[in-house]
Design an enzyme around this catalytic site. Sequence first.
Site, PDB file in Angstrom:
ATOM      1  N   ALA A   8       7.130  -8.436   5.052  1.00  0.00           N
ATOM      2  CA  ALA A   8       6.264  -8.956   6.110  1.00  0.00           C
ATOM      3  C   ALA A   8       4.924  -9.441   5.561  1.00  0.00           C
ATOM      4  CB  ALA A   8       6.052  -7.889   7.176  1.00  0.00           C
ATOM      5  N   HIS A   9       4.092  -9.946   6.465  1.00  0.00           N
ATOM      6  CA  HIS A   9       2.812 -10.543   6.096  1.00  0.00           C
ATOM      7  C   HIS A   9       1.875  -9.541   5.442  1.00  0.00           C
ATOM      8  CE1 HIS A   9       0.645  -8.566   9.423  1.00  0.00           C
ATOM      9  NE2 HIS A   9       1.728  -8.790  10.139  1.00  0.00           N
TER      10      HIS A   9
END
Length: 337
Positions: free
Chosen positions: A246-247
Site C-alpha cells: 500500500a501507499h
Amino acid sequence: MAVDTRFYASLGALTLETAAALTGSELAGDPHAAISGIAAADRAQKGEIAFLEGGAGEAFLSPDLTVVVVSEAARACVPEGVSFLVNRQPRNAHGQISRALFRPKHLQAQGPDLISASARIHAEAMIGPGVVVGEDAAIGAGTVVRPNSVIGPGVQIGRHCNIGAGVSVHCALIGDHVTLLSGARIGETGFGVTPGPQGLEDAPHYGRVILQDHVTVGANTCIDRGVFGDTVVGERAKIDNLCQIAHNVLLGRSVIVAAFGGISGSVKVGDGCMLGGRAGIADHVTLGEGVSLAASAGLFRDVAAGETWGGTPAKPIRQWMREVAWLNKQSNTRKRD
C-alpha cells in the site's frame, strides 16, 4: 517533500482566501497567504498546505508549517502564526485544494508507434510490440520491456531491467537490474478513502514509487504510490506473485514477501525481514530488522528486531504455538468426554 513535476503538472498557486471559497471553509489568519504545494502535517514546508484531524498535538506538526486545514476539534492545536482553514472534513477539503494545485500527467495520444517523441530510450534497450511509453519517460541500456506494457509519463527505468508483458508503471523511479513480472501494477493510486459532502470519495495521491536496484516484483502484484511522500522498496527485496503493497510503505533491503502478502499503508519493514504467504500487516506498524512472520499471520502492532511471530492476532511464535497446542489438547479432551 515537494510534488515531483515529472509526474504531476502544476496548475499555479492559490491564496488561502481562494482555498476557503473553494472548500466552504472558515478562514483564520492571513487571507493572502500563498499556497503552492501540499504535504503531510509533520513534513510541510513554507507554502505547503497540510491537514489535521482530531486532537493531534503540536509535536506532530512541522516547525515550517505556514498553512493548514483543520477540524474544529484540532483548532486549538494550530501553532501561533500559522494561518488555517476550519472544515468539518479537513482531509476532503485538502483533497479539493490539492486538485486545484496539481494534475497527474496522463498518457497522451502517441501516434501509431505508441512511443512519445520526448521519451528517452537507450539504443540497447529492447521494446516489445504494443508497448506504450509516455512523454519524458526514460529507459536505460539493456532493459527489456515486453509486449503491451505501459510506461507512464516521466517514469525513469534504469539499466538491465526486465519488464514483463502487460505491466503498467506510473509515477515511479526504477533502479538497475529490476524485474517486474507480467501483470505487475506499479504506482497506481492507493486505497485512500475520505468522507465527503456526498459520501465517500477517493483521496488524491501525489507521491511516487521507488524501486531500488535488484528488486523483483511478482506477477500481478500491486505497489501503490505514496499520498505525499514515497513508497519505497529497498535493494534486493523480493516480492512474490499477487501481493499488495500500500501507499507510503517502506520496505528495507533484502525483504521477502511471499504470495498473497498484504502490507497496509505507512508500514515500515526493516532490512532482512521475511513475511510468509498470506501474511497481513495493519497500517502504521513498524517491524525491526530480521523479523519473521509465519504464513497467514495477522500483525497489528510493532515487532522488535530479530523476533518471529505468528497467528492472528500475531504474537511471539512460541506463545502462539503453546496456545494452539493447548486449544488442541482441550478440544481432544472434550471429544473423549
